[in-house]
Design a protein around this motif. Structure first.
Motif, short mmCIF file in Angstrom:
data_model
loop_
_atom_site.label_atom_id
_atom_site.label_comp_id
_atom_site.label_asym_id
_atom_site.label_seq_id
_atom_site.Cartn_x
_atom_site.Cartn_y
_atom_site.Cartn_z
N GLN A 94 2.98 -15.91 -8.68
CA GLN A 94 2.22 -15.66 -7.45
C GLN A 94 3.12 -14.91 -6.49
N VAL A 95 2.61 -13.83 -5.93
CA VAL A 95 3.38 -12.93 -5.08
C VAL A 95 2.94 -13.09 -3.63
N LYS A 96 3.92 -12.96 -2.72
CA LYS A 96 3.65 -12.97 -1.29
C LYS A 96 4.23 -11.69 -0.69
N ILE A 97 3.43 -10.98 0.11
CA ILE A 97 3.91 -9.74 0.73
C ILE A 97 3.83 -9.87 2.25
N THR A 98 4.72 -9.17 2.92
CA THR A 98 4.68 -9.05 4.36
C THR A 98 4.43 -7.58 4.67
N VAL A 99 3.43 -7.33 5.52
CA VAL A 99 2.99 -5.97 5.81
C VAL A 99 3.11 -5.72 7.31
N ARG A 100 3.63 -4.55 7.65
CA ARG A 100 3.72 -4.10 9.04
C ARG A 100 3.29 -2.64 9.08
N ASP A 101 2.27 -2.33 9.86
CA ASP A 101 1.75 -0.95 9.96
C ASP A 101 1.38 -0.39 8.58
N LYS A 102 0.68 -1.18 7.77
CA LYS A 102 0.24 -0.76 6.42
C LYS A 102 1.41 -0.43 5.48
N LYS A 103 2.59 -0.95 5.79
CA LYS A 103 3.76 -0.73 4.93
C LYS A 103 4.29 -2.10 4.50
N ILE A 104 4.61 -2.21 3.21
CA ILE A 104 5.16 -3.46 2.69
C ILE A 104 6.61 -3.55 3.15
N THR A 105 6.92 -4.55 3.97
CA THR A 105 8.28 -4.72 4.47
C THR A 105 9.04 -5.79 3.71
N ASP A 106 8.31 -6.69 3.06
CA ASP A 106 8.96 -7.76 2.30
C ASP A 106 8.03 -8.17 1.17
N VAL A 107 8.60 -8.50 0.05
CA VAL A 107 7.85 -9.01 -1.08
C VAL A 107 8.68 -10.11 -1.72
N SER A 108 8.02 -11.21 -2.07
CA SER A 108 8.73 -12.34 -2.67
C SER A 108 7.77 -13.09 -3.60
N GLY B 271 1.55 -10.01 -15.04
CA GLY B 271 1.13 -11.05 -14.10
C GLY B 271 1.55 -10.73 -12.68
N TYR B 272 2.74 -10.19 -12.53
CA TYR B 272 3.26 -9.79 -11.21
C TYR B 272 2.36 -8.71 -10.61
N ARG B 273 2.03 -7.70 -11.39
CA ARG B 273 1.18 -6.60 -10.89
C ARG B 273 -0.20 -7.12 -10.48
N GLN B 274 -0.77 -8.03 -11.26
CA GLN B 274 -2.09 -8.57 -10.92
C GLN B 274 -2.04 -9.35 -9.60
N SER B 275 -1.04 -10.20 -9.44
CA SER B 275 -0.91 -10.97 -8.20
C SER B 275 -0.61 -10.06 -7.02
N LEU B 276 0.26 -9.08 -7.22
CA LEU B 276 0.60 -8.12 -6.17
C LEU B 276 -0.63 -7.34 -5.74
N GLN B 277 -1.44 -6.89 -6.70
CA GLN B 277 -2.63 -6.12 -6.36
C GLN B 277 -3.61 -6.96 -5.55
N SER B 278 -3.74 -8.24 -5.88
CA SER B 278 -4.66 -9.08 -5.11
C SER B 278 -4.15 -9.28 -3.68
N ALA B 279 -2.83 -9.37 -3.49
CA ALA B 279 -2.27 -9.46 -2.13
C ALA B 279 -2.49 -8.16 -1.37
N LEU B 280 -2.30 -7.03 -2.05
CA LEU B 280 -2.53 -5.72 -1.42
C LEU B 280 -4.01 -5.55 -1.04
N ASP B 281 -4.90 -6.04 -1.89
CA ASP B 281 -6.33 -5.97 -1.59
C ASP B 281 -6.65 -6.78 -0.34
N ARG B 282 -6.05 -7.96 -0.23
CA ARG B 282 -6.26 -8.79 0.96
C ARG B 282 -5.71 -8.13 2.22
N ALA B 283 -4.63 -7.38 2.04
CA ALA B 283 -4.01 -6.68 3.18
C ALA B 283 -4.76 -5.39 3.52
N GLY B 284 -5.63 -4.95 2.64
CA GLY B 284 -6.37 -3.72 2.87
C GLY B 284 -5.55 -2.47 2.62
N ILE B 285 -4.59 -2.58 1.74
CA ILE B 285 -3.73 -1.44 1.42
C ILE B 285 -4.15 -0.84 0.09
#
Length: 158
Positions: A84-98, A144-158
């Motif tokens: 499961q991936v967690k991203i931090t977004v600022r101004d539509k840019k990924i600033t942190d991923v963990s 699995g990483y790409r799938q979880s990352l994509q779902s986080a990006l979808d939630r972020a609207g990126i």
């Protein structure tokens, strides 16, 4: 009499074989901290105060400070573990991923994950998307990483 001895011996051997069978262990929690990668400054706000599924409804104006939000991807169960991936977004840019979760069902998978995880995190920051290469020898982890990352990006609207 020979049949009886063979039957008893076969039964005992079968019971011993069943009792010695080892299944894969599923760890309840990782002992080591999960890998993380950040660009530039790290947000000092704790992750629990940031909504994980909220999508900004309006873009920040030039007079307002840019909004930093954290988004949690779907939990993906692969053949060898849970990701499961967690991203931090600022101004539509990924600033942190963990990793919110990175479990392995066996020792070999743990070893593969420890090698692949930092590479996946760095590639995400470079690509700023889920379009990243598969890490050699870690195809299940990468997928699995790409799938979880994509779902986080979808939630972020990126």
């Amino acid at each position: 009499m020979k049949r009886l001895i063979l039957s008893v011996t076969g039964t005992i051997a079968g019971v011993i074989a069943l009792l010695s069978f080892k299944t894969q262990a599923h760890p309840l929690a990782n002992a080591a901290p999960l890998p993380s990668a950040a660009l530039g400054e790290q947000s000092t706000a704790p992750a629990t105060t940031t909504p994980t599924t909220q999508t900004p409804t309006t873009a920040p104006t030039s007079s307002a400070a840019p909004t930093t939000r954290t988004y949690l991807g779907s939990s993906i169960t692969t053949r060898y573990g849970v990701i499961q991936v967690k991203i931090t977004v600022r101004d539509k840019k990924i600033t942190d991923v963990s990793f919110a979760q990175l479990t392995a069902f066996d020792g070999r998978s743990e070893q593969i994950n420890s090698h692949a995880a930092p590479q996946l995190l760095q590639e995400t920051l470079s690509a700023q998307s889920a379009k990243i290469d598969t890490v050699s020898g870690a195809s299940y982890t990468s997928d699995g990483y790409r799938q979880s990352l994509q779902s986080a990006l979808d939630r972020a609207g990126i």
